[in-house]
Design a protein around this motif. Structure first.
Motif: not given
Length: 261
Positions: A131-132, A138-142, A150-152
């Protein structure tokens, strides 16, 4: 050309029957027939409705004359607010392929809370495995505000969080809060930072914790940096004791950083 003839011509050019035009205006077919025959004329409300139906001005509908450009009103398009461009204010793409009922890719951008949801989601608000967006989950979110494994982002929360304000199992940021927190100001169980407060071990310029390592440490066991060679075995033992129950690399990380300060 008389009004009745002009009305007949506009209706034929629009491809409408008398009955279809009457249905659009909410009048009877006989009323339209009378207007076109010249037996009667529509009132102002019906004239306005006819002008809108055929996309002509009232002046043209009634008199057949078109106003000069300088006399015409320059109003913005109905869908455009004053001062805003007339182009669409959002863009959307959604792939036809899906997985688990979600599109593989969903992109939705624009003014307001445009929400994208997919395996890969990009939008003002995005939810997906990847997810951006301004707000992303999300699983990987920015994103500016992100939540995920993993959140950035500027403000983020997750198992691994990296950002200005990071909250997570492992948090890295200007202000980091977590089981393992690394940042300018770090608060958690095991912390590394300029200002560091740890429930088990803290490493930093100002460190507070049961095992505190730094230039101004405060705690039950304190180690001033730079650490003398003779103190390294005691530091190793203190860290191993403090890090019982967590992966061994946490103790190794603290020992590696402390021995090189």
């Amino acid at each position: 050309m008389e009004f009745c003839q002009r009305l007949y011509q506009l209706r034929r050019e629009a491809g409408l029957s008398q009955e279809a035009l009457a249905h659009q205006l909410g009048v009877s077919r006989q009323a339209v027939q009378k207007w076109e025959s010249g037996a009667s004329r529509p009132d102002l409300d019906n004239l306005t409705a006819l002008a809108q139906c055929f996309s002509v001005s009232l002046d043209y509908l009634v008199t057949g004359e078109v106003l000069p450009p300088l006399m015409q009103e320059s109003a913005p398009p109905p869908d455009a607010a004053p001062g805003r461009p007339a182009w669409p204010i959002w863009y959307e793409y959604k792939s036809r392929r899906t997985l688990w009922g979600l599109p593989l890719v969903h992109i939705k951008l624009g003014v307001g809370l445009q929400r994208a949801s997919g395996i890969i989601a990009i939008g003002n608000v995005a939810t997906g495995l990847v997810a951006l967006g301004c707000i992303s989950v999300g699983l990987l979110s920015l994103g500016s505000l992100s939540l995920g494994l993993l959140a950035i982002g500027a403000i983020c929360g997750g198992t691994l969080a990296l950002g200005g304000l990071a909250v997570g199992l492992v948090a890295l940021g200007g202000l980091a809060v977590g089981l393992l927190a690394i940042g300018g100001c770090a608060i958690g169980v095991y912390t590394v930072g300029a200002a560091s407060i740890g429930a088990k071990a803290a490493l930093g310029a100002a460190a507070i914790g049961p095992v505190a390592i730094g230039t101004s440490p405060r705690g039950d066991q304190v180690f001033f940096t730079p650490i003398a060679q003779a103190q390294l075995p005691a530091l190793r033992a203190a860290l191993d004791q403090a890090c019982r129950g967590v992966p061994h690399w946490v103790s190794d990380l603290f020992y590696f950083l402390a021995s090189r300060l």
